[in-house]
Design an enzyme around this catalytic site. Structure first.
Site, PDB file in Angstrom:
ATOM      1  N   CYS A  37      14.082   4.008  12.631  1.00 25.51           N
ATOM      2  CA  CYS A  37      14.982   3.215  13.485  1.00 25.51           C
ATOM      3  C   CYS A  37      14.242   2.115  14.249  1.00 25.51           C
ATOM      4  O   CYS A  37      14.887   1.242  14.839  1.00 25.51           O
ATOM      5  CB  CYS A  37      15.722   4.122  14.447  1.00 25.51           C
ATOM      6  SG  CYS A  37      16.565   5.471  13.623  1.00 25.51           S
ATOM      7  N   ASN A  68      24.973   5.822  14.228  1.00 25.12           N
ATOM      8  CA  ASN A  68      23.559   5.428  14.235  1.00 25.12           C
ATOM      9  C   ASN A  68      23.237   4.752  12.903  1.00 25.12           C
ATOM     10  O   ASN A  68      23.184   5.417  11.874  1.00 25.12           O
ATOM     11  CB  ASN A  68      22.707   6.690  14.447  1.00 25.12           C
ATOM     12  CG  ASN A  68      21.216   6.392  14.458  1.00 25.12           C
ATOM     13  OD1 ASN A  68      20.781   5.323  14.032  1.00 25.12           O
ATOM     14  ND2 ASN A  68      20.443   7.348  14.921  1.00 25.12           N
ATOM     15  N   HIS A  71      18.360   0.622  20.512  1.00 27.13           N
ATOM     16  CA  HIS A  71      18.797   1.209  19.243  1.00 27.13           C
ATOM     17  C   HIS A  71      19.993   2.126  19.532  1.00 27.13           C
ATOM     18  O   HIS A  71      19.962   2.936  20.458  1.00 27.13           O
ATOM     19  CB  HIS A  71      17.634   1.986  18.631  1.00 27.13           C
ATOM     20  CG  HIS A  71      18.060   2.934  17.566  1.00 27.13           C
ATOM     21  ND1 HIS A  71      18.877   2.549  16.522  1.00 27.13           N
ATOM     22  CD2 HIS A  71      17.813   4.263  17.392  1.00 27.13           C
ATOM     23  CE1 HIS A  71      19.102   3.591  15.752  1.00 27.13           C
ATOM     24  NE2 HIS A  71      18.474   4.638  16.254  1.00 27.13           N
TER      25      HIS A  71
END
Ligand code: UT7
Length: 335
Positions: free
Chosen positions: A113, A282, A252
């Site tokens: 990520c 996500n 994020h």
């Protein structure tokens, strides 16, 4: 003149199909109430059967290139961050390069990520050093392909999508400080055990569903809320700014509870913390460039705004960047 890298184009793409919490309720033992209260996620986008990561990447990148107003032959380098590559070999960057009709060097960066911030660092460094003038930086994921839809602790979290920026050269700062980090001692916390050289895919491995994401959610949560406030403070200090100067903190988009906790620990006004995890889930490497494009097209980024991009994820890895926004507010219609 001092060479700086600045964002001159943004783009994004979310697959058409969405999967809601109600859809998941029909597939596994879960509830909208559990997912919403633990994660803030209501729905996520899912790639079509005939789509893969490089398709999403190419769509987002084509938009960013068009907005930047540069020709395909102006792109000197393509950097693509992903956790869900089309293949282990060749790189998804090469697949994307062909789909875009580019002829520049192309390479993947895999810091989970945090990949987009890692790729931004590499792209900005190439521009600052004079090795490139125009760099395409993409974050793209088809993570739902690597998620086990029988594992309720992970499958409710992830979604698909892509975001991209074009970096150009400027004599004014755009991308300012970047702080990157990694702690490989946490590698087991978030891992796809099978399919690489350590454990090539076998029938037994597949039966044990080792080709899918495995996560120790509690540990990743604690890592994120410990490291991210510190790194945000560090990157602001390195670029000579304070939190008060930030127009947007763009974390994020892993989980609303993580983002809320980071915001509380930094004592930043929640209105200045970007949040869209509720409608995307996500999207790993794609979440930060998706956020940038959303803010840009929504007219919520103005020239001169200072923003901080903060990523964290498997590795364990993290990365934070301060960016002075230079693109004009788009005309209504978004380009
Ligand atoms: O990009 C970085 C990627 N990773 C992350 O962002 C993950 C960070 N971690 C998290 O977001 C959280 O740890 C989760 C959302 C994954 C889990 O939340 P939690 O509050 O840490 O829940 P938990 O894992 O402690 O589980 C609590 C309970 C368990 O039941 P018992 O053992 O208490 O009876 C789980 O079995 O919730 C259960 N549970 C579920 N229940 C309904 C776990 N997943 C689900 C589910 N639906 N989807």
């Amino acid at each position: 003149m001092t060479r700086h890298a600045t964002i001159i184009g943004t783009g994004s793409y979310l697959p058409e199909t969405t999967m809601t919490n109600a859809d998941l309720e029909r597939m596994i033992e879960t509830s909208d109430q559990w997912i919403t209260s633990r994660t803030g996620i209501h729905e996520r986008h899912v790639v079509a059967e005939n789509e893969t990561t490089s398709d999403l990447a190419a769509r987002a990148a084509a938009m960013a290139i068009a907005r930047a107003g540069v020709g395909l032959d102006a792109i000197d380098l393509l950097l693509l961050g992903t956790t869900s590559p089309d293949y282990i070999m060749p790189s998804t960057a090469c697949m994307t390069q062909a789909k875009l009709g580019l002829s520049c060097p192309a390479v993947d960066l895999m810091a989970a990520c945090s990949s987009f911030v890692y790729a931004l660092q590499a792209g900005a460094a190439a521009i600052e050093s004079g090795r490139a003038d125009t760099v395409l930086v993409i974050g793209a994921e088809a993570l739902t392909r690597l998620v086990d839809f029988t594992d309720r602790s992970t499958c409710v979290l992830f979604g698909d999508g892509a975001g991209a920026v074009v970096l150009g050269v400027s004599d004014e700062p755009g991308v300012e400080a970047i702080v990157l980090g990694a702690d490989g001692s946490g590698a087991e916390q978030l891992i796809i055990p099978s399919g690489g050289a350590a454990a090539p895919m076998t029938v037994d491995g597949a039966a044990a569903r080792q080709q899918f994401v495995k996560m120790n959610g509690g540990e990743v949560f604690k890592f994120a809320v410990r490291v991210i406030p510190r790194v945000t403070t560090e990157v602001l200090a390195q670029s000579g700014h304070t939190l008060d100067e930030l127009a947007w903190l763009i974390p994020h988009q892993a989980n609303k509870r993580i983002i809320d906790t980071i915001g509380e620990r930094l004592a930043i006004d929640p209105e200045r913390v970007y949040l869209n995890v509720g409608r995307t889930g996500n999207t790993s490497a794609a979440s930060i460039p998706l956020a940038l494009d959303d803010l840009y097209t929504g007219g919520r980024l103005r020239p001169g705004d200072l923003i901080a991009l903060v990523g964290f994820g498997a590795g364990l890895t993290w990365g934070a960047a301060t960016v002075r926004w230079t693109m004009p507010v788009p005309d209504k219609g978004g380009s």
